[in-house]
Design a protein around this motif. Structure first.
Motif, PDB file in Angstrom:
ATOM      1  N   PRO A 156      -4.828  -3.328 -62.370  1.00  0.00           N
ATOM      2  CA  PRO A 156      -4.357  -3.769 -63.868  1.00  0.00           C
ATOM      3  C   PRO A 156      -4.647  -2.334 -64.616  1.00  0.00           C
ATOM      4  CG  PRO A 156      -5.496  -5.308 -62.925  1.00  0.00           C
ATOM      5  CD  PRO A 156      -6.041  -4.201 -62.180  1.00  0.00           C
ATOM      6  N   PHE A 157      -6.191  -1.797 -64.762  1.00  0.00           N
ATOM      7  CA  PHE A 157      -6.191  -1.155 -65.624  1.00  0.00           C
ATOM      8  C   PHE A 157      -5.543   0.468 -65.186  1.00  0.00           C
ATOM      9  CE2 PHE A 157      -9.755  -4.048 -65.641  1.00  0.00           C
ATOM     10  CZ  PHE A 157     -10.293  -3.834 -66.730  1.00  0.00           C
ATOM     11  N   ASP A 158      -4.967   0.601 -64.194  1.00  0.00           N
ATOM     12  CA  ASP A 158      -4.090   1.875 -64.200  1.00  0.00           C
ATOM     13  C   ASP A 158      -2.445   2.092 -65.344  1.00  0.00           C
ATOM     14  OD1 ASP A 158      -4.648   3.293 -62.367  1.00  0.00           O
ATOM     15  OD2 ASP A 158      -3.396   1.479 -60.663  1.00  0.00           O
ATOM     16  N   TYR A 159      -2.888   0.587 -65.503  1.00  0.00           N
ATOM     17  CA  TYR A 159      -2.112   1.027 -66.894  1.00  0.00           C
ATOM     18  C   TYR A 159      -2.665   0.799 -68.132  1.00  0.00           C
ATOM     19  CZ  TYR A 159       0.892  -2.001 -63.607  1.00  0.00           C
ATOM     20  OH  TYR A 159       1.940  -2.637 -62.459  1.00  0.00           O
ATOM     21  N   ALA A 160      -3.462   1.202 -68.308  1.00  0.00           N
ATOM     22  CA  ALA A 160      -4.120   2.464 -69.523  1.00  0.00           C
ATOM     23  C   ALA A 160      -3.353   3.573 -69.805  1.00  0.00           C
ATOM     24  CB  ALA A 160      -5.232   2.259 -68.960  1.00  0.00           C
ATOM     25  N   SER A 161      -2.887   3.736 -68.761  1.00  0.00           N
ATOM     26  CA  SER A 161      -2.208   5.225 -68.688  1.00  0.00           C
ATOM     27  C   SER A 161      -1.073   5.702 -69.471  1.00  0.00           C
ATOM     28  CB  SER A 161      -2.044   5.895 -66.995  1.00  0.00           C
ATOM     29  OG  SER A 161      -1.332   5.309 -66.997  1.00  0.00           O
ATOM     30  N   ILE A 162      -0.600   4.219 -69.956  1.00  0.00           N
ATOM     31  CA  ILE A 162       0.647   4.417 -70.660  1.00  0.00           C
ATOM     32  C   ILE A 162      -0.239   4.426 -72.107  1.00  0.00           C
ATOM     33  CG2 ILE A 162       1.311   2.028 -71.338  1.00  0.00           C
ATOM     34  CD1 ILE A 162       3.661   4.476 -70.556  1.00  0.00           C
ATOM     35  N   LEU A 163      -1.342   3.855 -72.662  1.00  0.00           N
ATOM     36  CA  LEU A 163      -1.737   4.059 -73.602  1.00  0.00           C
ATOM     37  C   LEU A 163      -2.377   5.539 -74.363  1.00  0.00           C
ATOM     38  CD1 LEU A 163      -3.288   0.844 -73.707  1.00  0.00           C
ATOM     39  CD2 LEU A 163      -1.547   1.107 -75.035  1.00  0.00           C
ATOM     40  N   PHE A 164      -2.688   6.234 -73.077  1.00  0.00           N
ATOM     41  CA  PHE A 164      -3.437   7.824 -73.068  1.00  0.00           C
ATOM     42  C   PHE A 164      -1.957   8.444 -73.163  1.00  0.00           C
ATOM     43  CE2 PHE A 164      -6.996   6.186 -70.717  1.00  0.00           C
ATOM     44  CZ  PHE A 164      -7.734   5.748 -71.523  1.00  0.00           C
ATOM     45  N   ALA A 165      -0.838   8.538 -72.313  1.00  0.00           N
ATOM     46  CA  ALA A 165      -0.273   9.503 -72.443  1.00  0.00           C
ATOM     47  C   ALA A 165       0.465   9.392 -73.578  1.00  0.00           C
ATOM     48  CB  ALA A 165       0.841   8.712 -71.300  1.00  0.00           C
ATOM     49  N   ILE A 166       0.766   8.297 -74.690  1.00  0.00           N
ATOM     50  CA  ILE A 166       1.392   7.895 -75.541  1.00  0.00           C
ATOM     51  C   ILE A 166       1.026   8.977 -77.135  1.00  0.00           C
ATOM     52  CG2 ILE A 166       1.718   6.703 -77.554  1.00  0.00           C
ATOM     53  CD1 ILE A 166       2.991   3.962 -75.922  1.00  0.00           C
ATOM     54  N   LEU A 167      -0.377   8.693 -76.983  1.00  0.00           N
ATOM     55  CA  LEU A 167      -1.780   9.186 -77.861  1.00  0.00           C
ATOM     56  C   LEU A 167      -0.934  11.109 -77.652  1.00  0.00           C
ATOM     57  CD1 LEU A 167      -4.660   7.233 -77.973  1.00  0.00           C
ATOM     58  CD2 LEU A 167      -2.818   7.269 -79.149  1.00  0.00           C
ATOM     59  N   PHE A 168      -1.631  11.489 -75.934  1.00  0.00           N
ATOM     60  CA  PHE A 168      -1.110  12.890 -76.336  1.00  0.00           C
ATOM     61  C   PHE A 168       0.198  13.369 -76.146  1.00  0.00           C
ATOM     62  CE2 PHE A 168      -4.991  12.168 -73.400  1.00  0.00           C
ATOM     63  CZ  PHE A 168      -5.610  12.638 -73.473  1.00  0.00           C
ATOM     64  N   TYR A 204       2.086  12.162 -78.637  1.00  0.00           N
ATOM     65  CA  TYR A 204       2.391  12.267 -79.790  1.00  0.00           C
ATOM     66  C   TYR A 204       1.147  13.989 -80.348  1.00  0.00           C
ATOM     67  CZ  TYR A 204       2.689  10.646 -84.920  1.00  0.00           C
ATOM     68  OH  TYR A 204       2.581  10.719 -86.170  1.00  0.00           O
ATOM     69  N   PHE A 205       0.426  13.666 -80.213  1.00  0.00           N
ATOM     70  CA  PHE A 205      -0.654  14.245 -80.518  1.00  0.00           C
ATOM     71  C   PHE A 205      -0.357  15.998 -80.545  1.00  0.00           C
ATOM     72  CE2 PHE A 205      -2.837  10.671 -81.795  1.00  0.00           C
ATOM     73  CZ  PHE A 205      -3.547  10.680 -83.158  1.00  0.00           C
ATOM     74  N   PHE A 206      -0.062  15.988 -78.869  1.00  0.00           N
ATOM     75  CA  PHE A 206      -0.227  17.443 -78.682  1.00  0.00           C
ATOM     76  C   PHE A 206       1.381  18.015 -78.525  1.00  0.00           C
ATOM     77  CE2 PHE A 206      -4.045  16.295 -76.909  1.00  0.00           C
ATOM     78  CZ  PHE A 206      -4.950  16.290 -77.607  1.00  0.00           C
ATOM     79  N   PHE A 207       2.204  17.035 -77.865  1.00  0.00           N
ATOM     80  CA  PHE A 207       3.729  17.578 -77.863  1.00  0.00           C
ATOM     81  C   PHE A 207       4.413  17.028 -78.518  1.00  0.00           C
ATOM     82  CE2 PHE A 207       1.271  17.314 -73.919  1.00  0.00           C
ATOM     83  CZ  PHE A 207       1.571  18.668 -72.923  1.00  0.00           C
ATOM     84  N   ASP A 208       4.280  16.225 -79.905  1.00  0.00           N
ATOM     85  CA  ASP A 208       5.454  15.805 -80.769  1.00  0.00           C
ATOM     86  C   ASP A 208       6.036  14.764 -80.860  1.00  0.00           C
ATOM     87  OD1 ASP A 208       3.991  17.225 -83.157  1.00  0.00           O
ATOM     88  OD2 ASP A 208       4.919  18.784 -82.272  1.00  0.00           O
ATOM     89  N   GLU A 209       5.969  13.831 -79.239  1.00  0.00           N
ATOM     90  CA  GLU A 209       7.157  13.222 -79.052  1.00  0.00           C
ATOM     91  C   GLU A 209       5.919  11.504 -79.044  1.00  0.00           C
ATOM     92  OE1 GLU A 209       6.822  15.729 -74.362  1.00  0.00           O
ATOM     93  OE2 GLU A 209       5.806  13.350 -74.734  1.00  0.00           O
ATOM     94  N   VAL A 210       7.696  10.803 -79.581  1.00  0.00           N
ATOM     95  CA  VAL A 210       7.067   9.574 -79.722  1.00  0.00           C
ATOM     96  C   VAL A 210       7.853   8.677 -79.124  1.00  0.00           C
ATOM     97  CG1 VAL A 210       7.986   7.217 -82.359  1.00  0.00           C
ATOM     98  CG2 VAL A 210       6.956   9.990 -83.132  1.00  0.00           C
ATOM     99  N   PRO A 211       7.351   7.711 -78.396  1.00  0.00           N
ATOM    100  CA  PRO A 211       7.798   6.592 -77.321  1.00  0.00           C
ATOM    101  C   PRO A 211       9.101   5.974 -78.135  1.00  0.00           C
ATOM    102  CG  PRO A 211       5.876   6.138 -77.645  1.00  0.00           C
ATOM    103  CD  PRO A 211       6.115   7.491 -78.982  1.00  0.00           C
ATOM    104  N   THR A 212      10.323   5.585 -77.546  1.00  0.00           N
ATOM    105  CA  THR A 212      11.063   5.539 -78.261  1.00  0.00           C
ATOM    106  C   THR A 212      11.161   3.292 -77.850  1.00  0.00           C
ATOM    107  OG1 THR A 212      12.315   4.977 -75.889  1.00  0.00           O
ATOM    108  CG2 THR A 212      13.072   7.140 -77.040  1.00  0.00           C
ATOM    109  N   ALA A 213      12.370   2.827 -78.169  1.00  0.00           N
ATOM    110  CA  ALA A 213      11.487   0.864 -77.317  1.00  0.00           C
ATOM    111  C   ALA A 213      11.670   0.608 -76.549  1.00  0.00           C
ATOM    112  CB  ALA A 213      12.715   0.887 -79.049  1.00  0.00           C
TER     113      ALA A 213
END
Length: 304
Positions: A243-255, A257-266
């Protein structure tokens, strides 16, 4: 080290893999995917060789019984990596991460088809739910009203990568019957490096010193992340760590947002949640079945 230590190692590996993907994405406009695969594979090898040497597994890491099996593992794996790296240049990081969750779901299906593993109704239902989540993530990219050809191609590349990653997992399950884990890890890095060189005639480019440093770092971090991942399974069961594989989505959202100005859609967030729920359901169900099998074994006769 306790299972909590294994979980910590798994989370660190997921975090490092996300940094690696971010570095590949940051250089995607400067180098083609095949060249990125070379950097990722070649500069991971010294880390992996040093790790095997420290463990005393270097001799077993160089000894193989099925060399062609490792070649096919390399072909499948390097192709999956290439398509995934190409997608990183076309889609936001969280979206690539979410669509990549199709791989473990497809592994369940391929295991039933190619390995003859039993596909129970419960597991099949969970896989179907996960595929619904993947469809939710990709649907806006395929809508006729908002069709972006580059983004649609990125979606296709991620899905092809997911299929190939699932097939690679099936191939690894076959390899572990005769090959040491150290050999599988070492020869994949070596074959991936060699196969990536075949893309050299298609137009590699010098990315500049800064980007080259980022690509070297991506390879190094990929090797370190692989070691953390492998070590994690020495201290905790796969069902605990999955289940901890899914932590990758949290890290991907952070990176993102902060490095590529990407905001995940709904739709990305909703689809990711559905896929994660399906994956956790599968892991939970398999753990329950494993506990039942473990309880049943003491009462079984030697012939049972």
């Amino acid at each position: 080290m306790s299972p909590l230590g294994g979980i910590a190692l798994k989370l660190v590996s997921v975090f490092l893999f996300t940094i690696m993907a971010s570095l590949i994405k940051a250089t995607s406009d400067l180098v083609p995917p095949g060249e990125a695969v070379f950097f990722r594979s070649f500069f991971a090898m010294p880390v992996i060789v040093a790790w095997l040497a420290l463990r005393g597994d270097l001799s077993t890491g160089l000894r193989v019984k099925r060399p062609l099996g490792h070649v096919w593992r390399g072909v499948i794996g390097v192709s999956a990596m290439g398509f995934g790296f190409a997608a990183l240049g076309m889609l936001p990081l969280p979206e690539v991460t979410a669509l990549g969750y199709a791989a473990p779901l497809l592994t369940v299906i391929f295991a039933a088809i190619l390995l003859g593993e039993r596909l129970r109704v419960f597991r099949l239902t969970a896989v179907g739910l996960g595929m619904v989540g993947v469809a939710v993530v990709m649907w806006p990219r395929l809508s006729v009203d908002t069709l972006d050809q580059a983004a649609a191609m990125g979606v296709a590349f991620v899905l092809v990568s997911a299929v190939l990653r699932a097939l690679a997992q099936i191939h690894i399950r076959r390899l572990v019957a005769t090959e040491e884990t150290s050999a599988i890890v070492f020869y994949f890095s070596m074959t991936a490096t060699l196969f990536s060189l075949l893309t050299l005639p298609f137009g590699w480019a010098w990315p500049g010193w800064t980007a080259a440093g980022m690509l070297v770092a991506a390879g190094f971090l990929g090797g370190v992340a692989q070691i953390f991942l492998t070590t994690a399974y020495r201290f905790a069961e796969a069902a605990v760590l999955a289940p901890f594989d899914y932590a990758s989505i949290l890290f991907a959202i952070l990176f993102g947002y902060f490095f590529f100005d990407e905001v995940p859609t709904a739709t990305v967030l909703i689809g990711s949640a559905i896929v994660m729920a399906a994956g956790i359901i599968i892991v939970w169900r398999e753990r329950q079945l494993g506990l039942k099998r473990g309880q049943a074994r003491p009462s079984m006769t030697p012939n049972g």
